[in-house]
Design a protein around this motif. Structure first.
Motif, mmCIF file in Angstrom:
data_model
loop_
_atom_site.group_PDB
_atom_site.id
_atom_site.type_symbol
_atom_site.label_atom_id
_atom_site.label_comp_id
_atom_site.label_asym_id
_atom_site.label_seq_id
_atom_site.Cartn_x
_atom_site.Cartn_y
_atom_site.Cartn_z
ATOM 1 N N ASP A 83 -8.623 -9.157 -38.435
ATOM 2 C CA ASP A 83 -7.315 -9.869 -38.238
ATOM 3 C C ASP A 83 -6.837 -9.672 -37.064
ATOM 4 N N VAL A 84 -5.988 -8.735 -36.837
ATOM 5 C CA VAL A 84 -5.476 -8.411 -35.639
ATOM 6 C C VAL A 84 -6.412 -8.386 -34.266
ATOM 7 N N GLY A 85 -7.571 -7.403 -34.753
ATOM 8 C CA GLY A 85 -8.519 -7.161 -33.787
ATOM 9 C C GLY A 85 -9.473 -8.369 -33.387
ATOM 10 N N ASP A 86 -9.455 -9.483 -34.230
ATOM 11 C CA ASP A 86 -10.580 -10.500 -34.002
ATOM 12 C C ASP A 86 -9.968 -11.701 -33.649
ATOM 13 N N TYR A 87 -8.664 -11.812 -33.622
ATOM 14 C CA TYR A 87 -8.168 -13.417 -33.788
ATOM 15 C C TYR A 87 -6.958 -13.076 -32.572
ATOM 16 N N PHE A 108 8.522 -8.700 -25.450
ATOM 17 C CA PHE A 108 7.166 -8.663 -24.941
ATOM 18 C C PHE A 108 6.151 -8.261 -26.015
ATOM 19 N N GLY A 109 5.052 -9.445 -26.103
ATOM 20 C CA GLY A 109 4.036 -8.949 -27.071
ATOM 21 C C GLY A 109 2.914 -8.351 -26.413
ATOM 22 N N SER A 110 2.146 -7.468 -27.332
ATOM 23 C CA SER A 110 0.785 -7.192 -26.388
ATOM 24 C C SER A 110 -0.093 -6.814 -27.783
ATOM 25 N N ARG A 111 -1.340 -6.499 -27.192
ATOM 26 C CA ARG A 111 -2.301 -6.017 -28.107
ATOM 27 C C ARG A 111 -3.268 -5.123 -27.568
ATOM 28 N N SER A 112 -3.997 -3.883 -28.258
ATOM 29 C CA SER A 112 -4.966 -3.026 -28.060
ATOM 30 C C SER A 112 -5.643 -3.005 -29.105
ATOM 31 N N GLY A 113 -6.759 -3.337 -29.087
ATOM 32 C CA GLY A 113 -7.623 -3.003 -30.389
ATOM 33 C C GLY A 113 -7.190 -3.825 -31.519
ATOM 34 N N ASN A 114 -7.154 -2.980 -32.481
ATOM 35 C CA ASN A 114 -6.537 -3.474 -33.944
ATOM 36 C C ASN A 114 -4.919 -3.265 -34.094
ATOM 37 N N THR A 115 -4.379 -3.045 -32.741
ATOM 38 C CA THR A 115 -2.918 -2.876 -32.915
ATOM 39 C C THR A 115 -2.157 -3.648 -32.164
ATOM 40 N N ALA A 134 -6.265 -14.039 -40.492
ATOM 41 C CA ALA A 134 -6.948 -13.206 -41.297
ATOM 42 C C ALA A 134 -8.297 -13.916 -41.790
ATOM 43 N N ALA A 135 -8.556 -14.874 -41.011
ATOM 44 C CA ALA A 135 -9.996 -15.482 -41.353
ATOM 45 C C ALA A 135 -9.963 -16.344 -42.658
ATOM 46 N N ILE A 136 -11.018 -17.215 -42.841
ATOM 47 C CA ILE A 136 -10.903 -18.228 -43.913
ATOM 48 C C ILE A 136 -9.488 -18.879 -44.244
ATOM 49 N N ASN A 137 -8.879 -19.125 -43.249
ATOM 50 C CA ASN A 137 -7.729 -19.872 -43.308
ATOM 51 C C ASN A 137 -6.645 -19.222 -43.857
ATOM 52 N N ASN A 138 -6.641 -17.971 -43.787
ATOM 53 C CA ASN A 138 -5.443 -16.907 -44.586
ATOM 54 C C ASN A 138 -4.570 -16.405 -43.279
ATOM 55 N N VAL A 139 -3.583 -16.082 -43.796
ATOM 56 C CA VAL A 139 -2.470 -15.410 -42.776
ATOM 57 C C VAL A 139 -1.872 -14.035 -43.434
ATOM 58 N N VAL A 140 -1.808 -12.832 -42.852
ATOM 59 C CA VAL A 140 -1.163 -11.747 -43.538
ATOM 60 C C VAL A 140 -0.131 -11.200 -42.718
ATOM 61 N N PHE A 141 0.935 -10.885 -43.439
ATOM 62 C CA PHE A 141 2.306 -10.348 -42.637
ATOM 63 C C PHE A 141 2.061 -8.768 -42.766
ATOM 64 N N GLY A 142 3.146 -8.052 -41.817
ATOM 65 C CA GLY A 142 3.120 -6.699 -41.745
ATOM 66 C C GLY A 142 4.202 -6.368 -42.797
#
Lengths: 110, 119
Positions: A28-32, A65-72, A94-102
């Protein structure tokens, strides 16, 4: 699909900066690049404040401000103001047309 | 201006069904998909699924697959979420939101509809 991991709480004094993390996986976070952040005040609907990792919709102050490093992914709020006190949620495609929340982070302005 | 206006609060008994509506205005309805998100009291946001505004394609979160149905009526710019076989843990505020054309972000939200399931 498991929820993304956020700290339950964060705090800072007016004028300070605070960073909220959002940890997912390589599925999810790390791939998209579709990581978003939402602000929710009590009794109100969520409001989009960051999309596609680090983009701000019009009307959102550049203190967010938003950022990303790896899976975080991370949300940094600088120059904290009283009105920033709210719950913050990250989300990711999160792939296959899904979304996931924190699970959400309650930000307190001391 | 973009607005999503949802139907009013509902109180239902376990096993019943309910249909929540979400009327859109201020944009071309069929150009943006609609998503549904719920929030149980004191809890976080939970994604339910999405539907294209032309009512041709849906995708549901695994948890609600088969029990929740999303539809739209493009003639009235309205989206619907039907919940069947209600359980007490379905008690939540249900939000509709517009999905941005560029990705998987939800840029405009309805005000939310509280569905209470109690005997």
């Amino acid at each position: 699909q498991s929820a993304l991991t956020q700290p339950p709480s964060a705090s800072g004094s007016p004028g300070q900066s605070v960073t909220i993390s959002c940890t997912g996986t390589s599925n999810d976070v790390g791939d998209y690049n579709y990581v978003s952040w939402y602000q929710q005040h009590p009794g109100k609907a969520p409001r989009l404040i960051i999309y596609e990792i680090n983009k701000r919709p019009s009307g959102v102050p550049d203190r967010f401000f938003g950022s990303r490093s790896g899976n975080t992914a991370s949300l940094t709020v600088s120059g904290l103001q009283a009105e920033d006190e709210a719950d913050y949620y990250c989300s990711s495609y999160a792939a296959i047309n899904n979304v996931v929340f924190g699970g959400g982070t309650k930000l307190t302005v001391l | 201006q973009v607005h999503l206006v949802q139907s009013g609060a509902e109180m239902k008994k376990p096993g019943a069904s309910v249909k929540v509506s979400c009327k859109a205005s201020g944009y071309t309805f069929t150009s943006y998909a609609i998503t549904w998100v719920r929030q149980a009291p004191g809890h976080g946001l939970e994604w339910m699924g999405w539907i294209t505004a032309d009512n041709t394609t849906t995708n549901y979160a695994q948890k609600v697959q088969g029990r929740f149905t999303m539809t739209t009526d493009p003639s009235t710019n309205t989206g619907y979420l039907e919940l069947r076989s209600l359980r007490s843990d379905d008690t939540a505020v249900y939000y509709c939101a517009r999905i941005t054309s560029s990705g998987w972000d939800f840029d405009y939200w309805g005000q939310g509809t509280l569905v209470t399931v109690s005997s």
